[in-house]
Design a protein around this motif. Structure first.
Motif, PDB file in Angstrom:
ATOM      1  N   LEU A  46      -8.515   7.216  -5.191  1.00  0.00           N
ATOM      2  CA  LEU A  46      -8.732   7.605  -3.799  1.00  0.00           C
ATOM      3  C   LEU A  46     -10.194   7.383  -3.439  1.00  0.00           C
ATOM      4  O   LEU A  46     -11.084   7.955  -4.071  1.00  0.00           O
ATOM      5  N   GLN A  97       0.815  -1.221   0.000  1.00  0.00           N
ATOM      6  CA  GLN A  97       0.000   0.000   0.000  1.00  0.00           C
ATOM      7  C   GLN A  97       0.847   1.270   0.000  1.00  0.00           C
ATOM      8  O   GLN A  97       0.539   2.226  -0.671  1.00  0.00           O
ATOM      9  N   ALA A 112      -9.896   9.611   1.529  1.00  0.00           N
ATOM     10  CA  ALA A 112      -8.506   9.165   1.387  1.00  0.00           C
ATOM     11  C   ALA A 112      -7.629  10.320   0.902  1.00  0.00           C
ATOM     12  O   ALA A 112      -8.119  11.305   0.331  1.00  0.00           O
ATOM     13  N   GLY A 123      -7.325   3.606   1.777  1.00  0.00           N
ATOM     14  CA  GLY A 123      -8.236   4.135   0.768  1.00  0.00           C
ATOM     15  C   GLY A 123      -7.547   4.633  -0.491  1.00  0.00           C
ATOM     16  O   GLY A 123      -8.190   5.096  -1.417  1.00  0.00           O
ATOM     17  N   ARG A 124      -6.212   4.535  -0.535  1.00  0.00           N
ATOM     18  CA  ARG A 124      -5.442   4.909  -1.729  1.00  0.00           C
ATOM     19  C   ARG A 124      -4.991   3.631  -2.415  1.00  0.00           C
ATOM     20  O   ARG A 124      -4.434   2.743  -1.787  1.00  0.00           O
TER      21      ARG A 124
END
Length: 161
Positions: free
Chosen positions: A56, A21, A60, A34-35
């Motif tokens: 996004l 991530q 985010a 959330g990205r």
């Protein structure tokens, strides 16, 4: 015969998302929830610059607000209405808008999705060796060493893993 065969063309939306991530250490990594990044340039073996299709989710952020010493960055909004947060303040963006960040200016930036809909954009940056990232809002500094990002506290002490 080449070691690796790269595709001629792909549908960007079908490209695999980055497995990891973020490179940020905690307590910053969890702030990237959330990205989702799809590293498009890597799929073609690009080494001079990177291209990501980034999504996004609502609430985010693209990154911690940051500036680079040697790396130029550019974003192009494909979908949604993110807020661009720079040293000058906040600017609402919409599809078709773009923004660029010249290396060495110190103008810290990031995108924030403050809406209820997904945001999608292309981000392009070069891979200049010796780049550093500064973060005015957080106790973190980024160093590009051997093509890999290393993160330390602003006083130079390492983050514990």
């Amino acid at each position: 015969m080449p070691e690796h065969t790269y595709p001629t063309a792909i549908n960007a939306s079908d490209s695999p998302a980055r497995v990891k991530q973020t490179n940020y250490p905690e307590p910053f990594a969890s702030r990237m929830a959330g990205r989702l990044k799809h590293p498009l340039g890597d799929l073609f073996g690009l080494t001079n610059f990177g291209v990501n299709l980034t999504r996004l989710a609502p609430n985010a952020v693209s990154a911690l607000r940051h500036a680079h010493t040697k790396q130029d960055e550019f974003v192009y909004i494909l979908q949604g209405h993110p807020t661009l947060h720079t040293d000058e303040g906040r600017t609402q963006l919409s599809p078709g808008m773009c923004a660029g960040f010249k290396a060495g200016t110190g103008n810290s930036h990031r995108l924030i999705n403050e809406t209820t809909e997904e945001v999608a954009y292309l981000e392009i940056g070069d891979r200049t060796p010796g780049d550093e990232g500064s973060y005015p809002d957080d106790d973190i500094k980024a160093l590009l060493v051997g093509g890999e990002w290393t993160f330390v506290h602003k006083d130079g002490s390492p983050y514990l893993r």
